[in-house]
Design an enzyme around this catalytic site. Structure first.
Site, PDB file in Angstrom:
ATOM      1  CG  HIS A   1      -8.115   5.028   4.865  1.00  0.00           C
ATOM      2  ND1 HIS A   1      -8.305   6.309   4.401  1.00  0.00           N
ATOM      3  CD2 HIS A   1      -7.294   4.418   3.959  1.00  0.00           C
ATOM      4  CE1 HIS A   1      -7.643   6.468   3.264  1.00  0.00           C
ATOM      5  NE2 HIS A   1      -7.011   5.346   2.982  1.00  0.00           N
TER       6      HIS A   1
ATOM      7  CG  HIS B   1      -4.321   2.618   2.983  1.00  0.00           C
ATOM      8  ND1 HIS B   1      -5.241   2.656   1.958  1.00  0.00           N
ATOM      9  CD2 HIS B   1      -4.267   1.312   3.384  1.00  0.00           C
ATOM     10  CE1 HIS B   1      -5.718   1.441   1.742  1.00  0.00           C
ATOM     11  NE2 HIS B   1      -5.149   0.611   2.593  1.00  0.00           N
TER      12      HIS B   1
ATOM     13  CG  ASP C   1      -1.705   7.131   0.784  1.00  0.00           C
ATOM     14  OD1 ASP C   1      -2.261   6.354   1.579  1.00  0.00           O
ATOM     15  OD2 ASP C   1      -2.147   7.347  -0.373  1.00  0.00           O
ATOM     16  CG  HIS C   2      -4.890   8.530   3.810  1.00  0.00           C
ATOM     17  ND1 HIS C   2      -5.926   9.347   3.438  1.00  0.00           N
ATOM     18  CD2 HIS C   2      -4.557   7.833   2.695  1.00  0.00           C
ATOM     19  CE1 HIS C   2      -6.208   9.157   2.158  1.00  0.00           C
ATOM     20  NE2 HIS C   2      -5.391   8.231   1.693  1.00  0.00           N
TER      21      HIS C   2
ATOM     22  CG  HIS D   1      -9.926   2.620   0.092  1.00  0.00           C
ATOM     23  ND1 HIS D   1      -9.300   2.335  -1.103  1.00  0.00           N
ATOM     24  CD2 HIS D   1      -8.993   3.241   0.871  1.00  0.00           C
ATOM     25  CE1 HIS D   1      -8.046   2.759  -1.048  1.00  0.00           C
ATOM     26  NE2 HIS D   1      -7.830   3.310   0.132  1.00  0.00           N
TER      27      HIS D   1
ATOM     28  CG  ASP E   1      -7.924   7.174  -0.353  1.00  0.00           C
ATOM     29  OD1 ASP E   1      -7.883   8.416  -0.411  1.00  0.00           O
ATOM     30  OD2 ASP E   1      -6.897   6.465  -0.322  1.00  0.00           O
TER      31      ASP E   1
ATOM     32  CG  HIS F   1      -5.398  10.312  -3.305  1.00  0.00           C
ATOM     33  ND1 HIS F   1      -4.029  10.211  -3.249  1.00  0.00           N
ATOM     34  CD2 HIS F   1      -5.881   9.483  -2.349  1.00  0.00           C
ATOM     35  CE1 HIS F   1      -3.697   9.340  -2.302  1.00  0.00           C
ATOM     36  NE2 HIS F   1      -4.805   8.890  -1.741  1.00  0.00           N
TER      37      HIS F   1
END
Length: 254
Positions: free
Chosen positions: A55, A57, A59-60, A113, A132, A170
Site C-alpha cells: 500500500h 503509506h 512507512d512502506h 486499512h 498492515d 510492524h
C-alpha cells in the site's frame, strides 16, 4: 524454495527480502527506507530485482525511489493505487500473479486499512506478505475502508491454510496482545501466546512471522464471527461485521 530475510527499519517496521537462490532474483517487500535494505542486500550478495508494495503509506514506500535508482528493479503494486505508489512499473489487481524466480505469488485485494491495499501469498512457500491488513494478534487501523470491506479482507486471509506464515509489516505484537487480553482474558491460546511474546520482546527478538492457524485461535480481529468474542464485547447474536467494528473501535481507544 525462497529465502526470506527480515530487515528492521524505522522504529517498528519490517522490510522483507525474498530471494530465490537458484536464479538470484530478490524482492524487497515494503521498503520504508533504502539504506538498511541496501546494506542487507550487500551483506548477502543479493541483487535487488523487484519491489513488492502492499500500500501507499510512506512507512512502506519511503525507500522505493533510491532503491530503484540504484538497482533498476521492477516496482510492483496495486493498479487501484497507481497514482499513490512511487515508481510503479507493474500494476496488479486481485487474482493476478507475480513471479519471482521459481516462485509465484497470488495477489489478494484486501482493502480496509487503505482502499488499494493488496497482499502477496506465496502458496508453495506458505508465506503471506500482508502489509498492515493483518498483524500478529491485530489488524491495521481502518483509515480508508469500511467495516464491511475490512472484515471481508480479514475473512479472506483467514481462509488461507493454517500453515501460512504471516509476514506483517510492524512489530506491534506486545501492544496487540495486551489489547486482545482485555477483550478475551480467558482465551487459553491467547494467554499462553502472550507469555511467549513477552519473553521474546524482553530478549529483543522479533515476534514475526506468526502462523495463521494460531491467529485464528487468538487474534480477536479474526474471531468476529465467534460467539465467545461477540459475547465478550456485549454483542451476542450480532452480525460479525458489527462485532468487528466494535473491536476495532475499542482498539482505537485502547
Amino acid at each position: 524454495m525462497l529465502q526470506i530475510h527480515q530487515v528492521p527499519v524505522l522504529s517498528d517496521n519490517y522490510v522483507y527480502l525474498v530471494h530465490d537462490p537458484e536464479d538470484g532474483m530478490t524482492a524487497a517487500v515494503d521498503p520504508a527506507e533504502s539504506e538498511p535494505v541496501a546494506e542487507a542486500l550487500a551483506a548477502r550478495g543479493w541483487s535487488l530485482t523487484h519491489i513488492l508494495l502492499t500500500h501507499h503509506h510512506h512507512d512502506h514506500v519511503g525507500g522505493v525511489a533510491a532503491l530503484k535508482a540504484a538497482s533498476g528493479c521492477t516496482v510492483v503494486g496495486a493498479r487501484a493505487d497507481a497514482g499513490r505508489l512511487p515508481g510503479l512499473d507493474h500494476p496488479v489487481a486481485d487474482g493476478d500473479t507475480v513471479t519471482l524466480g521459481r516462485a509465484t505469488a497470488q495477489v489478494l485485494a484486501v482493502p480496509g486499512h487503505t482502499r488499494g491495499h493488496i497482499a502477496y501469498w506465496f502458496d508453495a512457500e506458505s508465506a503471506l506478505f500482508c502489509g498492515d491488513t493483518l498483524f500478529v494478534l491485530g489488524c491495521g487501523r481502518m483509515f480508508e475502508g469500511t467495516p464491511e470491506e475490512f472484515w471481508g479482507s480479514l475473512s479472506r486471509l483467514r481462509d488461507l491454510p493454517d500453515s501460512t506464515r504471516v509476514y506483517c509489516a510492524h512489530e506491534y505484537t506486545a501492544a496487540n496482545a495486551r489489547f486482545a487480553l482485555s477483550v478475551e482474558p480467558d482465551n487459553p491460546e491467547l494467554v499462553a501466546w502472550a507469555g511467549e511474546i513477552d519473553d521474546l520482546r524482553r530478549r529483543g527478538l522479533s515476534t514475526v512471522p506468526s502462523l495463521l492457524g494460531r491467529e485464528k485461535l487468538a487474534n480477536p480481529f479474526l474471531r468476529a464471527d465467534r460467539p465467545a468474542l461477540a459475547s465478550a464485547v456485549g454483542l451476542a447474536g450480532a452480525a460479525p461485521v458489527e462485532v468487528f467494528a466494535e473491536v476495532r473501535r475499542r482498539k482505537d481507544r485502547f
